[in-house]
Design a protein around this motif. Structure first.
Motif, mmCIF file in Angstrom:
data_model
loop_
_atom_site.group_PDB
_atom_site.id
_atom_site.type_symbol
_atom_site.label_atom_id
_atom_site.label_comp_id
_atom_site.label_asym_id
_atom_site.label_seq_id
_atom_site.Cartn_x
_atom_site.Cartn_y
_atom_site.Cartn_z
ATOM 1 N N HIS A 1 0.864 -1.175 0.000
ATOM 2 C CA HIS A 1 0.000 0.000 0.000
ATOM 3 C C HIS A 1 0.902 1.228 0.000
ATOM 4 N N PRO A 2 0.713 2.148 -0.950
ATOM 5 C CA PRO A 2 1.638 3.280 -1.068
ATOM 6 C C PRO A 2 1.679 4.220 0.134
ATOM 7 N N ASP A 3 0.650 4.229 0.958
ATOM 8 C CA ASP A 3 0.619 5.121 2.119
ATOM 9 C C ASP A 3 0.985 4.428 3.418
ATOM 10 N N ALA A 4 1.478 3.194 3.346
ATOM 11 C CA ALA A 4 1.808 2.432 4.546
ATOM 12 C C ALA A 4 3.266 2.643 4.937
ATOM 13 N N VAL B 1 6.733 -2.775 17.088
ATOM 14 C CA VAL B 1 6.549 -2.443 15.682
ATOM 15 C C VAL B 1 5.191 -1.759 15.545
ATOM 16 N N ALA B 2 5.153 -0.783 14.671
ATOM 17 C CA ALA B 2 3.885 -0.116 14.357
ATOM 18 C C ALA B 2 3.766 -0.043 12.843
ATOM 19 N N ILE B 3 2.568 -0.301 12.349
ATOM 20 C CA ILE B 3 2.286 -0.155 10.930
ATOM 21 C C ILE B 3 1.232 0.930 10.810
ATOM 22 N N THR B 4 1.561 1.951 10.038
ATOM 23 C CA THR B 4 0.650 3.077 9.895
ATOM 24 C C THR B 4 0.201 3.211 8.449
#
Length: 174
Positions: free
Chosen positions: A60-63, A77-80
């Motif tokens: 995903h380009p905004d991840a 870990v955080a995925i935004t």
């Protein structure tokens, strides 16, 4: 705590030593993965599965995948997601925030959440959202203690699991 973006090799792979650390962190959170069903066997999470899961997130380009280290050790870990796929949703999302189970209840999750919120605040974002899987009472208690409020109940877009959606306005940091 130091927060950095996931480094990738020139071939867009996760460096092997880092993948080993990430796999250990994921495997330590057996209870969450047993609930989520993200992996075929929560008792046997393998490096290639973690690499595939993170590659799917990064597609995903905004991840962004963020790593939290304390004294050199990977503790979280955080995925935004800067932009939700739903155009009616203006807020960025925290897709995952996970702390090594060996250091739960030591403040790392709270600090990691604050660092992620600060990143969004710096970008001029005014709120952040996330979803908690139904049945994950500890996560719901954690997020509500941090000031997140329930705004919706719906299924997640990936696997159709029932979730509680929470939102937190990002005023200036106290």
């Amino acid at each position: 705590m130091l927060l950095t973006s996931l480094p990738l090799t020139p071939d867009h792979d996760i460096p092997a030593p880092l993948l080993t650390e990430l796999t250990a962190l994921y495997a330590a959170n057996h209870e969450f993965f047993a609930l989520s069903g993200d992996f075929p066997d929560a008792d046997d999470i393998r490096p290639e599965q973690v690499a595939t899961a993170l590659a799917e997130e990064l597609a995903h380009p905004d991840a962004e995948v963020l790593l939290a280290r304390s004294e050199g050790r990977l503790v979280g870990v955080a995925i935004t997601l800067a932009q939700h796929p739903d155009p009616a949703d203006p807020d960025p999302w925290i897709g995952l925030l996970m702390v090594d189970a060996d250091v739960h209840r030591q403040g790392y999750g709270r600090r990691l959440a604050a660092l992620v919120e600060d990143r969004f605040r710096t970008e001029g974002r005014t709120a952040v959202r996330l979803a908690v899987l139904d049945g994950n009472a500890r996560a719901l208690a954690f997020w509500t203690a941090l000031g997140y409020e329930v705004v919706d109940h719906r299924t997640d877009r990936q696997l159709g699991r029932p979730c509680t959606v929470l939102r937190k306005p990002l005023g200036e940091r106290a």
